[in-house]
Design a protein around this motif. Structure first.
Motif, short mmCIF file in Angstrom:
data_model
loop_
_atom_site.label_atom_id
_atom_site.label_comp_id
_atom_site.label_asym_id
_atom_site.label_seq_id
_atom_site.Cartn_x
_atom_site.Cartn_y
_atom_site.Cartn_z
N LEU A 232 0.83 -1.20 0.00
CA LEU A 232 0.00 0.00 0.00
C LEU A 232 0.88 1.26 0.00
CD1 LEU A 232 -2.68 1.41 0.11
CD2 LEU A 232 -2.67 1.17 2.59
N HIS A 233 1.88 1.23 0.84
CA HIS A 233 2.73 2.41 0.94
C HIS A 233 3.35 2.76 -0.41
CE1 HIS A 233 5.46 5.33 2.49
NE2 HIS A 233 6.52 4.62 2.18
N GLN A 234 3.88 1.75 -1.09
CA GLN A 234 4.56 2.03 -2.35
C GLN A 234 3.58 2.36 -3.47
OE1 GLN A 234 7.62 -0.91 -3.02
NE2 GLN A 234 8.35 -0.72 -0.91
N TYR A 235 2.40 1.81 -3.38
CA TYR A 235 1.32 2.17 -4.31
C TYR A 235 1.04 3.67 -4.19
CZ TYR A 235 -3.69 2.00 -5.85
OH TYR A 235 -4.91 2.19 -6.45
N GLY A 266 -5.19 11.57 -7.63
CA GLY A 266 -5.48 11.99 -6.26
C GLY A 266 -6.63 11.20 -5.69
N ASP A 267 -7.60 10.93 -6.52
CA ASP A 267 -8.75 10.17 -6.05
C ASP A 267 -8.35 8.74 -5.68
OD1 ASP A 267 -11.53 9.79 -5.54
OD2 ASP A 267 -11.56 8.55 -7.37
N LEU A 268 -7.54 8.11 -6.53
CA LEU A 268 -7.08 6.75 -6.21
C LEU A 268 -6.34 6.74 -4.87
CD1 LEU A 268 -5.70 5.24 -9.54
CD2 LEU A 268 -7.90 4.85 -8.44
N ALA A 269 -5.50 7.74 -4.67
CA ALA A 269 -4.73 7.79 -3.43
C ALA A 269 -5.65 8.02 -2.23
CB ALA A 269 -3.68 8.89 -3.51
N ARG A 270 -6.60 8.90 -2.40
CA ARG A 270 -7.47 9.24 -1.28
C ARG A 270 -8.22 8.02 -0.76
NH1 ARG A 270 -10.45 12.61 -3.66
NH2 ARG A 270 -8.62 13.87 -4.15
N ARG A 271 -8.57 7.13 -1.66
CA ARG A 271 -9.29 5.92 -1.26
C ARG A 271 -8.50 5.07 -0.27
NH1 ARG A 271 -14.33 4.23 -3.74
NH2 ARG A 271 -14.73 5.67 -5.45
N THR A 272 -7.21 5.27 -0.26
CA THR A 272 -6.37 4.42 0.59
C THR A 272 -5.98 5.12 1.90
OG1 THR A 272 -4.29 5.24 -0.32
CG2 THR A 272 -5.33 3.42 -1.50
N THR A 274 -7.53 6.01 4.71
CA THR A 274 -7.93 5.45 6.00
C THR A 274 -7.03 4.30 6.39
OG1 THR A 274 -10.16 5.93 5.28
CG2 THR A 274 -9.92 4.61 7.27
N LEU A 275 -6.82 3.39 5.46
CA LEU A 275 -6.01 2.21 5.77
C LEU A 275 -4.56 2.62 6.08
CD1 LEU A 275 -5.78 -0.79 6.08
CD2 LEU A 275 -5.37 -0.99 3.63
N ARG A 276 -4.01 3.50 5.26
CA ARG A 276 -2.62 3.90 5.47
C ARG A 276 -2.46 4.59 6.83
NH1 ARG A 276 2.32 2.46 5.28
NH2 ARG A 276 3.66 4.24 5.75
N ASP A 277 -3.38 5.48 7.17
CA ASP A 277 -3.29 6.14 8.48
C ASP A 277 -3.28 5.10 9.59
OD1 ASP A 277 -3.21 8.63 7.44
OD2 ASP A 277 -5.35 9.07 7.72
N LEU A 278 -4.19 4.14 9.52
CA LEU A 278 -4.25 3.13 10.58
C LEU A 278 -2.97 2.31 10.63
CD1 LEU A 278 -7.99 2.27 10.09
CD2 LEU A 278 -6.97 3.08 12.23
N ASP A 279 -2.44 1.98 9.47
CA ASP A 279 -1.17 1.25 9.43
C ASP A 279 -0.09 2.04 10.16
OD1 ASP A 279 -2.02 -0.95 8.08
OD2 ASP A 279 -1.29 -0.31 6.11
N VAL A 280 -0.06 3.31 9.90
CA VAL A 280 0.97 4.15 10.50
C VAL A 280 0.76 4.24 12.01
CG1 VAL A 280 1.83 6.50 10.68
CG2 VAL A 280 1.46 5.47 8.43
N TYR A 281 -0.49 4.47 12.42
CA TYR A 281 -0.72 4.59 13.87
C TYR A 281 -0.47 3.28 14.60
CZ TYR A 281 -2.04 9.35 13.36
OH TYR A 281 -1.97 10.69 13.10
N LEU A 282 -0.84 2.19 13.96
CA LEU A 282 -0.64 0.89 14.63
C LEU A 282 0.83 0.63 14.92
CD1 LEU A 282 -3.34 -1.25 12.85
CD2 LEU A 282 -3.05 -1.02 15.32
N LEU A 318 -11.05 -1.58 1.21
CA LEU A 318 -10.12 -1.22 0.14
C LEU A 318 -9.91 -2.38 -0.83
CD1 LEU A 318 -8.25 0.88 -1.12
CD2 LEU A 318 -6.42 0.00 0.33
N ALA A 319 -9.80 -3.59 -0.27
CA ALA A 319 -9.60 -4.76 -1.13
C ALA A 319 -10.79 -4.92 -2.07
CB ALA A 319 -9.42 -6.02 -0.26
#
Ligand SMILES: Nc1ncnc2c1ncn2[C@@H]1O[C@H](COP(=O)(O)OP(=O)(O)OP(=O)(O)O)[C@@H](O)[C@H]1O
Ligand SMILES: [Mg+2]
Lengths: 521, 249
Positions: A232-235, A266-272, A274-282, A318-319
């Motif tokens: 996800l990060h590299q995407y 930008g739209d494609l990125a925005r969809r991700t 929520t997941l990326r934020d949670l990954d980072v916080y976790l 997201l999947a």
């Protein structure tokens, strides 16, 4: 003190011949003969392979880690999956040094036979070990002497050398894998953009966006399967870079196309998000625990278990999106747009890319410097955030175009700039990050989301989460203040070493013949 | 690094069998182990099929640890090295006639090996000599195989007296029973009496075992061909008991 040598013998008759010759000098006792199938593992980016490391398992608990020529064996290991699942601490350290949190995938199978011999003297005392590792490619002979038996070692060495075995620069496993036509993916998280200094801007832009788009697409499967968080990060990184390319080279692609890509990427990125934020916080659980006294730890644990629950949902959603026909058609649409980019409209498109790049770099740099000069301790935070965004743009430009400047002085300048920029970005990034974290956490407890999550904590646990978040927010605020001071220092440092002249030099081609052309400009 | 000596005034009580098997078990347990065969008869060296070079190096034994390093030979087993005995070891007492040498030299030289080894085991010749005095000074623990007979008990008593006379650390001496034949009444009563008299007597008893005897034919530690027999297991247990003791020092 203990001697060790290795050779490659590809002709099996020659191996036999060596064994026979050794028998005239020593008693050759077969200690172990073994045959097995090894599976080799690597991450998505083949980072072990690229660093001459190999990780193999026999699926029966034995794991091998090969570093160039050295092989270490680990017993009672699970089949490789992630570095953190390795049992042996040394193996864990080796594997994670190269693959960090990435999922390990089987990349090839290989049949291997081992023969272990003891060379014994007339007392039948072992004086040397001879190990033979046989693969489809040939045999790797390894002779090691035992301490106190140097004379015997030299004798055995002489015998083997008289058969003129090939020397071995890499482990036989690696050579054999190459023979199996192992073909590492060309995927790289930091792809090199292929372009020549004489290409025009349109060609260069096409080359860059094609590579970036490949990276977007190559990460999709891994995101949907949730193999590891870097897919996800590299995407996202690829999308962001691509977006930056189209916005920064607006003049090359035309306003309309630029706007289209800015929005759709930008739209494609925005969809991700929520997941990326949670990954980072976790990932921050331990860090936060260290920031807060014991009494808040329970609240933090509850908060993180909410994060974890929410992450599951976010990933599922997201999947689903990535596998959906809607996503597919969006992708097709973007690809069509990419394919039908028409540069005819644009004047800049036919310009030499090197000149364009040099211009953009200088302009971007000067903008940062101009803004940074205005910063005082009284400036509002937003002004600093603006510089952070500008710095990001410059960073993208450097990433896209550094390769164009091969002349020594130019490379040196760009390297210096990149180093200074990185330092600045780190500081500004941290400063921004504290603010973002506070905002995120505070939003988390004030959003109605909390009640909807399936966690068995009632109103009480929410209280302790709220308390923990408030405490954390306070600590982060203090850190943010400190970081502001650091940011100001870094900004000063960045403008102190004035690079504008050096960057202006990039206009000049190294050959003097191009000088008049420039002067005409 | 710990230094363990296997010693008895009496000959033929199982010192060498004990040194060899303890060294093997220690190495298997992950201790980087060096077995030094101090007995010029070279029985330990024989069991490991190791020979000393021709050079008369005995007189340099107590010089520096570097001179010892040159004599080290790897055994066939991981983590176990050996300094084989040499004829010239017969003259150790001449080199040790100087009292100062006796008291500190051996320990000093052996300590030079502490980077390389976790455990040094000394297989000693029988008899009380300057060498044995040096060994007593050097060792952290001295294990004494005792065949449970009245005569052996008296020899053990003599050893303790010697320690007291010379002001040696008697608390480092640990007897254990070797070549025990349970069916013999004399063995039984001696064991009981000594166990109650000498508190440091180790619990493990090494039985009289034909497997241990057969080490001479196999020329390997007993665990390599008869690990699961009474003799093989006894030495493993003995090692574990001694290991605990060493760790608590
Ligand atoms: N537990 C045992 N059961 C049967 N035989 C044994 C046992 N221990 C040792 N032996 C045998 O007894 C003989 C003497 O043993 P060993 O050499 O170990 O004694 P030692 O004290 O080292 O002798 P020395 O004083 O000559 O050095 C050897 O032949 C050995 O094989
Ligand atoms: Mg002996």
């Amino acid at each position: 003190m203990i001697k060790h040598s290795r050779w490659l013998v590809q002709d099996s008759q020659k191996t036999e011949q060596i064994l026979e010759k050794l028998q005239a000098h020593f008693t050759l006792e077969p200690m172990q003969i073994q045959q097995e199938t090894l599976t080799f593992y690597d991450d998505f980016e083949w980072r072990l392979w690229k660093k001459n490391r190999l990780l193999a398992s026999n699926h029966k608990g034995l794991t091998f880690f090969i570093n160039h020529l050295d092989l270490n064996v680990y017993r009672a290991e699970p089949v490789p999956s992630y570095a953190e699942n390795c049992v042996d601490p040394q193996l864990k350290a080796y594997v994670s040094a190269h693959t960090d949190i990435r999922r390990l995938f089987p990349m090839a199978d290989m049949e291997v036979e081992y023969y272990q011999y003891a060379l014994r003297n007339e007392d039948l005392k072992k004086v040397c070990d001879l190990n033979i590792t046989q693969t489809g490619l040939g045999a790797m002979l390894e002779l090691s002497g035992l301490r106190g038996y140097e004379k015997e070692y030299r004798e055995a060495l002489g015998v083997i050398l008289s058969s003129e075995p090939d020397s071995l620069e890499r482990h036989i496993f690696q050579l054999s894998l190459e023979l199996l036509a192992i073909c590492p993916t060309c995927y790289s998280r930091r792809p090199v953009f292929i372009m020549g200094e004489n290409d025009n801007a349109a060609t260069a832009l096409t080359s860059i966006h094609t590579t970036l788009w490949q990276n977007v697409r190559l990460n999709e499967t891994g995101i949907a399967a949730d193999w590891d968080k870097l897919f996800l990060h590299q995407y996202r990184v690829a999308l962001r870079r691509s977006r930056a390319l189209f916005t920064q080279l607006k003049q090359v692609v035309g306003i309309e196309a630029s706007q289209y890509f800015k929005l759709s990427l930008g739209d494609l990125a925005r969809r991700t998000n929520t997941l990326r934020d949670l990954d980072v916080y976790l990932q921050r659980q331990d860090e936060y625990k260290q920031l807060l006294p014991q009494q808040f730890h329970q609240g933090l644990d509850e908060l993180f278990s909410e994060f974890a629950n929410k992450r599951k949902l976010a990933h599922r959603s997201l999947a689903r999106w990535i596998k959906s026909p809607a996503y597919q058609s969006k992708i097709e649409e973007i690809e069509q747009q990419l394919a039908s980019l028409d540069f005819k409209e644009s004047k800049q498109a036919l310009q030499p890319v090197q000149k364009l790049a040099a211009k953009r770099l200088l302009k971007s740099y000067e903008k940062i410097v101009a803004q940074a000069q205005l910063i005082t301790p009284q400036s509002v935070d937003d002004e600093i955030h603006d510089i952070r965004l500008e710095a990001k743009k410059l960073r993208y430009l450097l990433e896209f175009f550094t390769g164009l400047f091969q002349e020594k002085q130019a490379r040196k300048s760009l390297k210096t700039l990149l180093k200074a920029l990185k330092k600045l970005q780190d500081s500004l990034g941290d400063f921004n990050d504290f603010a973002v974290q506070r905002e995120y956490l505070e939003h988390w407890i004030s959003s109605p989301d909390i009640g909807e999550l399936e966690n068995h904590s009632g109103a009480q646990s929410s209280d302790s989460i709220v308390a923990a978040v408030h405490a954390l927010s306070g600590v982060l605020f203090v850190k943010q203040q400190d970081q502001r001071l650091d940011a100001e220092i870094q900004l000063k440092a960045f403008i102190e070493n004035d690079m504008s002249l050096a960057l202006a030099q990039l206009y000049l081609k190294p050959e003097t013949t191009t000088l008049p052309a420039h002067q005409k400009d | 690094m710990k230094i363990l000596a296997c010693y008895s005034i009496k000959g033929g009580v199982g010192k060498t069998a004990t040194s060899v098997n303890l060294a093997y078990n220690a190495a298997q347990a992950g201790y980087r182990t060096l077995l030094i065969d101090l007995d010029s008869q070279g029985a330990s060296s024989f069991y490991f099929r190791v020979r000393s070079g021709k050079k008369q190096w005995g007189k340099r034994f107590f010089d520096t640890y570097e001179s010892l390093l040159k004599q080290i030979k790897a055994s066939d087993f991981d983590g176990l090295d050996i300094i084989p005995a040499h004829q010239s070891f017969r003259h150790f007492d001449v080199f040790l006639s100087d009292i100062n040498k006796r008291q500190r030299r051996l320990r000093q030289v052996l300590k030079g090996l502490k980077k390389e080894y976790d455990l040094i085991i000394l297989d000693c010749p029988p008899s009380l000599s300057y060498l044995s005095e040096a060994v007593f000074q050097a060792a952290d623990m001295i294990v004494v195989p005792v065949i449970p007979t009245t005569l052996s008990e008296r020899t053990y008593e003599q050893l303790l007296e010697f320690f007291r006379d010379k002001d040696l650390p008697v608390g480092q001496v640990y007897p254990f029973f070797s070549m025990v034949q349970k069916q013999k009444q004399l063995h039984k009563t001696t064991i009981e009496r000594m166990q109650s008299r000498y508190k440091r007597t180790l619990i493990t008893q090494v039985p009289f075992s034909s497997d241990i005897e057969k080490m001479g034919e196999h020329r390997t530690p007993v665990a390599c061909f008869a690990a699961k027999t009474a003799g093989g297991e006894a030495y493993l247990n003995l090692w574990q008991e001694i290991q605990q003791q060493l760790e608590s020092l």
